[in-house]
Write an enzyme that holds these catalytic residues in place. Sequence first.
Site, PDB file in Angstrom:
ATOM      1  N   ALA A  13       0.742  -0.960  -0.047  1.00 57.54           N
ATOM      2  CA  ALA A  13      -0.207   0.260  -0.236  1.00 57.54           C
ATOM      3  C   ALA A  13       1.003   0.910   0.205  1.00 57.54           C
ATOM      4  O   ALA A  13       0.133   2.221  -0.395  1.00 57.54           O
ATOM      5  CB  ALA A  13      -0.943  -0.040   0.864  1.00 57.54           C
ATOM      6  N   HIS A  14       1.868   1.102   0.268  1.00 58.44           N
ATOM      7  CA  HIS A  14       2.728   2.496   0.507  1.00 58.44           C
ATOM      8  C   HIS A  14       3.627   2.361  -0.745  1.00 58.44           C
ATOM      9  O   HIS A  14       3.542   3.898  -1.532  1.00 58.44           O
ATOM     10  CB  HIS A  14       4.425   2.341   1.629  1.00 58.44           C
ATOM     11  CG  HIS A  14       4.043   2.414   2.652  1.00 58.44           C
ATOM     12  ND1 HIS A  14       2.909   1.906   3.725  1.00 58.44           N
ATOM     13  CD2 HIS A  14       3.926   3.474   3.476  1.00 58.44           C
ATOM     14  CE1 HIS A  14       3.098   2.031   4.996  1.00 58.44           C
ATOM     15  NE2 HIS A  14       3.857   3.423   4.869  1.00 58.44           N
TER      16      HIS A  14
END
Lengths: 294, 196
Positions: B37-38
């Site tokens: 997700a980062h």
Amino acid sequence: MLDDIIEDTVVNLLRLAVTELPRDVVQTIRAAFEQESNEVARDQLNAIIKNFQMAESTSTPLCQDTGTIIFYIEVGDKFPLFKILPKVFSTATKRATKIVPLRPNAVHPFTGRNSGDNTGRYIPYLNWEIVSGDTLQITAFPKGGGSENMCAVKMLNPGLGIKGIKRFVVDAVIEAGGKPCPPVFLGIGIGGGADISLKLAKKALLRPLDIPHKEADVAKLEKELLTLTNMTGIGPMGLGGDTTVLGVFVEYAHRHPASLPVGIAFQCWAARKASARILSDGHVDFLTHNVKGG
Amino acid sequence: MATYYLETPISEEAVRRLKVRDTVYLSGEMFTARDSAHRRALEYVAEGKKIAIDMKGKALFHCGPLVKANGTYRIISAGPTTSTRMEMFEDEFIEKFGVRVVIGKGGMGLRTTEACKRFGAVYCAFTGGAGAQAGEAITRVKSVEWLDLGMPEALWILEIKEFGPLTVAIDSYGTNLYVDVAKQVEKNKEQIYNSI
């Protein structure tokens, strides 16, 4: 039917393992809290205790990482249904994933695809041992990823001897720092070969906490490693404190003259495991947990 | 070692009050993000694509929750994951999204410490493995994005009430508790070696 009893027992073992810590682990953590002198460390241990109490009373997985699903199986040579057993573990794991629930943790290494049910190639991983008799003993051992990432193996120069082993263990604990969710348990496998030392290390974690190794020299080494690793001051979650390691278990195999393999298995404080013995007539005894009506 | 009860969105002024070893309980909105997700969030920024949530002043939790989906989503267990894996993304993440509190376990490095100082943020430790307790403080799943990444890796947007206790481990003045502990451990190591 015996196959249904086995499947239900395996589902039960997975549920017990992830929601309820074995009594000996609970007692060890409580004792550590009583003795801890660092204030931040006491807060951490207090949160750990509150958490496993809450998990147990609500039958909720105490950690969201319900691990890679591993079983240790001792099957009697006269136990029936030998052939269908592998399939039972896979079916039971899928069922437990839904109903406990367990977090789906089986990911294809190349595509990154999560199978969604905790099964896949070689997973759940089954460690078989064939013993004489007609009983089946199963230990569910869900292994968290954070502590697994800190496992280490090193082929030491045999000339370094026991001193070299101690240094390697201390270095590994320092290198791991707060990452394996300390306070941890350490399984140490010595000898055999690279793979054998790690196998022994992980299996050593199955031993109950109040039972030292039956050979006095090995038991002494376990105690010494416990003292040495707690001198690091890493503390719970690496935030500093007296409590870094809660228990050390050493196992060994004879080694090649040229090799001194040492494997280290890290286990976080959430040392989850649950065992049961099933008789060929279908009677089930739970060995690590009190099960009502079990 | 003071104790604070904070509500999101958190102002820079409020976050600058926090010092290493303080305890924090957080209410309001928090979202989870792990490695994938980062990476995706920063790719979106680079490509000028819009992200569905506003992270400014909110809390970022390094966590892959265990979620029960039954028409609605319910968080069962949600402890922190090891934060160092996100070190390679975090300084840019704090800068681009204005996150005020990063929550995880195991600590973070120099780049994150610098970003906390520069942009006004803190890193807090939540007890690793205390997933059931965390689940209790999460009152609602507001929404979820990027479920294609899998349950643990998705972006879960959560409503929280007195989420904690969190220990401030990196403050906005460049103090990193893990670095302090590591220095002490390094000193202790000599003594350990001598007693082997």
